[in-house]
Enzyme design. Sequence first.
Site, PDB file in Angstrom:
ATOM      1  N   HIS A 164       0.842  -1.204   0.000  1.00  0.00           N
ATOM      2  CA  HIS A 164       0.000   0.000   0.000  1.00  0.00           C
ATOM      3  C   HIS A 164       0.879   1.257   0.000  1.00  0.00           C
ATOM      4  O   HIS A 164       1.017   1.946   1.011  1.00  0.00           O
ATOM      5  CB  HIS A 164      -0.866  -0.063   1.256  1.00  0.00           C
ATOM      6  CG  HIS A 164      -2.003   0.904   1.315  1.00  0.00           C
ATOM      7  ND1 HIS A 164      -1.935   2.186   0.848  1.00  0.00           N
ATOM      8  CD2 HIS A 164      -3.256   0.755   1.815  1.00  0.00           C
ATOM      9  CE1 HIS A 164      -3.093   2.794   1.077  1.00  0.00           C
ATOM     10  NE2 HIS A 164      -3.907   1.940   1.662  1.00  0.00           N
ATOM     11  N   GLU A 266      -0.919   1.321  -5.493  1.00  0.00           N
ATOM     12  CA  GLU A 266      -0.586   0.107  -4.767  1.00  0.00           C
ATOM     13  C   GLU A 266      -0.510  -1.097  -5.698  1.00  0.00           C
ATOM     14  O   GLU A 266      -1.304  -1.236  -6.624  1.00  0.00           O
ATOM     15  CB  GLU A 266      -1.646  -0.155  -3.695  1.00  0.00           C
ATOM     16  CG  GLU A 266      -1.953   1.061  -2.827  1.00  0.00           C
ATOM     17  CD  GLU A 266      -3.213   0.881  -2.014  1.00  0.00           C
ATOM     18  OE1 GLU A 266      -3.497  -0.275  -1.605  1.00  0.00           O
ATOM     19  OE2 GLU A 266      -3.931   1.874  -1.791  1.00  0.00           O
TER      20      GLU A 266
END
Length: 293
Positions: A164, A266
């Site tokens: 992330h 991400e």
Amino acid sequence: MTENTVDAFSLPVLERRSPSLTLRRLADLPVVVVEHPEARAALTLQGAQLIAWQPAGERPVLWLSGASAFREGKAVRGGVPICWPWFGPVSSPSHGFARISAWTLDAHEETAGAVHLTLTLRSDARTRELWPHDFTLTARFTLGRKCEITLTAEGDHTSTGALHSYFRVGAADQVSVSGLGDHYIDKVRDGAEGVQRGDLTFPGHVDRIYTRPQDAALVRDPTLGRTIEVRHHDASDAVAWNPGAKLSTEMADVPDDGYTEFVCVETARITRPLTTTENTPTAFGVALSLEHP
């Protein structure tokens, strides 16, 4: 801490492991700090979370919120959290337990070009209460002028996950991203499907899962005069996120104006989960590098 970001390199040194590697502490969290001729980096042992990386002579590439609690068992906002064994709020805790678990630094190596770290998380009684599977999860980092992260899952199970990445930018509404592919699931619009035409921009709240990303996305930041290449390895999806002004003010661990300082692109395995057997581990990863016009 009231600043929008944190300087991990100013933390006091508690232990030196090698010429480039020291152990420090950020509030409650042990931190591994890398200071190498080619790059500086830092990661927390909780979550094996990279919280800083910058090639020599460059500005920081990752954004880290100074409003994070930096407490055991609390998610840290920014850097590159490891979301696993699930992505999103499908179970509790949101985005899985890997990012709030204590990992072990199993190996480190220094070369002329980079520092290589291996961190491991293994199942125990606590994780089995949250997810009834035995597993070994390994995160490998190469930290030099390029940053590479590979996440490998072992065991007999099916999982989803994401790396992330929060990228520090000069002004989020000036950033554009190419290479995300044409199809996405729009979580801002209750999962409606959409078609991407041209580059993605961030005029407000953006939360999308791109299901056919190209091998590399380019995050172009004209304010800082650089492009971040996000090269996916064995991923099925790319997620783009920025909370926008309203949601940012509602998030305790994001400063009110924090949304202007980062965008997330991400590397993920969501629509094609990680399916492992006892003899077949599964991995995905990302390589980050900088380009200048």
